[in-house]
Design a protein around this motif. Sequence first.
Motif, PDB file in Angstrom:
ATOM      1  N   ALA A  49       0.824  -1.214   0.000  1.00  0.00           N
ATOM      2  CA  ALA A  49       0.000   0.000   0.000  1.00  0.00           C
ATOM      3  C   ALA A  49       0.850   1.254   0.000  1.00  0.00           C
ATOM      4  N   GLU A  51       0.290   4.696   1.253  1.00  0.00           N
ATOM      5  CA  GLU A  51      -0.666   5.458   2.060  1.00  0.00           C
ATOM      6  C   GLU A  51      -0.710   6.896   1.560  1.00  0.00           C
ATOM      7  N   ASN A  52      -1.834   7.559   1.829  1.00  0.00           N
ATOM      8  CA  ASN A  52      -2.021   8.912   1.313  1.00  0.00           C
ATOM      9  C   ASN A  52      -2.595   9.843   2.374  1.00  0.00           C
ATOM     10  N   TRP A  53      -2.182   9.614   3.644  1.00  0.00           N
ATOM     11  CA  TRP A  53      -2.762  10.429   4.714  1.00  0.00           C
ATOM     12  C   TRP A  53      -1.722  11.141   5.572  1.00  0.00           C
ATOM     13  N   SER A  54      -0.457  10.709   5.507  1.00  0.00           N
ATOM     14  CA  SER A  54       0.531  11.252   6.441  1.00  0.00           C
ATOM     15  C   SER A  54       0.974  12.663   6.078  1.00  0.00           C
ATOM     16  N   SER A  99      -7.490   7.194  -0.200  1.00  0.00           N
ATOM     17  CA  SER A  99      -6.893   6.772   1.066  1.00  0.00           C
ATOM     18  C   SER A  99      -5.637   5.935   0.827  1.00  0.00           C
ATOM     19  N   TYR A 100      -5.787   4.953  -0.023  1.00  0.00           N
ATOM     20  CA  TYR A 100      -4.716   4.011  -0.349  1.00  0.00           C
ATOM     21  C   TYR A 100      -4.598   3.896  -1.860  1.00  0.00           C
ATOM     22  N   PHE A 260       5.228   1.289   6.328  1.00  0.00           N
ATOM     23  CA  PHE A 260       5.146   1.971   5.038  1.00  0.00           C
ATOM     24  C   PHE A 260       6.521   2.523   4.666  1.00  0.00           C
ATOM     25  N   LEU A 330      -9.688  10.108   6.924  1.00  0.00           N
ATOM     26  CA  LEU A 330      -8.241  10.280   6.830  1.00  0.00           C
ATOM     27  C   LEU A 330      -7.687  11.233   7.890  1.00  0.00           C
TER      28      LEU A 330
END
Length: 376
Positions: A49, A51-54, A99-100, A260, A330
Amino acid sequence: MAEQGPINIMGAGLSGLAAATILAKAGHEVHVHDIRDDSGARFDGDFQALENWSMDVDFFDQLKQWGFDTSEFKATEFTEVDLIHPDDEITQARSPKVSYRIVERGTSSHTIDQGIKRQALAAGAKIHYKSRVKEEDCQIIACGPKGTSAVAYGEIFHTNHPNHIAFQLNDKLAPGAYSYLIIIDGVGLICTCLWRKQNKSDRFLNETIAWYDKHYPELNRQPIKRVGGKGDFTINANYLQDGRYYVGESGGLQDFMWGFGMRMAIWSGVLAAKDILGECDYDQEVRKQLLPYVKTSVANRWLMNRVGDRTFKMMCKSWMKDQKKRNDGLVWIGKLFRPTLLKGLLYRLVNPFMLKKDPKSMGRGVRRMPFRKSLK
């Protein structure tokens, strides 16, 4: 800025290939060396994955800004993820944003490894597989894990189930970590991750598979093969040592909490290349842009090591409560990953006890998170 001339890179993974692409596009002679047969060979076709939130910026926007073509590899976007609580309650974490993104790792043409490889070759980089070189003969070190801090076990299978992703916090199935289910276009992966040594560790995967078969009966799984991998989590005192740039896993640039690493791998490779081109200071940019997130993840991992299912349940409930309030799942998880003053202070307190010195780090001051002993 490094000396001009042919540039040798150790490792043809994402970070090494990213650096090679940038440098070759700028007109440098670039040679990438890897001991394996091909890029992505170590991953054996498993899903991972992005990730697309950090961070506020979308990672694909970053890739395009750096000059990478994201259409060169397959990436499946999800805005909804099943969040599985320790008591088996299943809720959905949703967001109006991506999100992912799930990508496949390995040697097939649609994997992210092969997509970045094609772009490096198109730029003019030379890749030498089954080539063993010494660190002191390379300008960029982009190797895989040298130690073991955590392991993952999974089973790949055929299924007629629609695309789906599920994330589970359960200390009995994945002590101190998590398990997950990913299904992309008729191929699925069930995986459990362990941040602690366990006797007969294959039983955790067997029990995890049995759990998903029970709670997702429509999977209709047809097993293909079992896969495994390991993570090596380190903090480096120096990211540029004796003219060598340490990027990706070699630089310890990944998430200690949940593992990640692809975003930081590519990002660090880009920064190393830009330093060689005279466009930035690699050590300075790593400490400014990436290291705060790594340190935050160390603090998060320390906390994860000290809680169990009761706290995991509280986390899940808090996540869902915040999502209901904001209409965006998110936000809560993003706050967990982002640097704060409190997490920074916690890192300073706990890292001397969590991380052990690596005597073979060639003076770079590497400290590694050891694989924790099994519970008695």
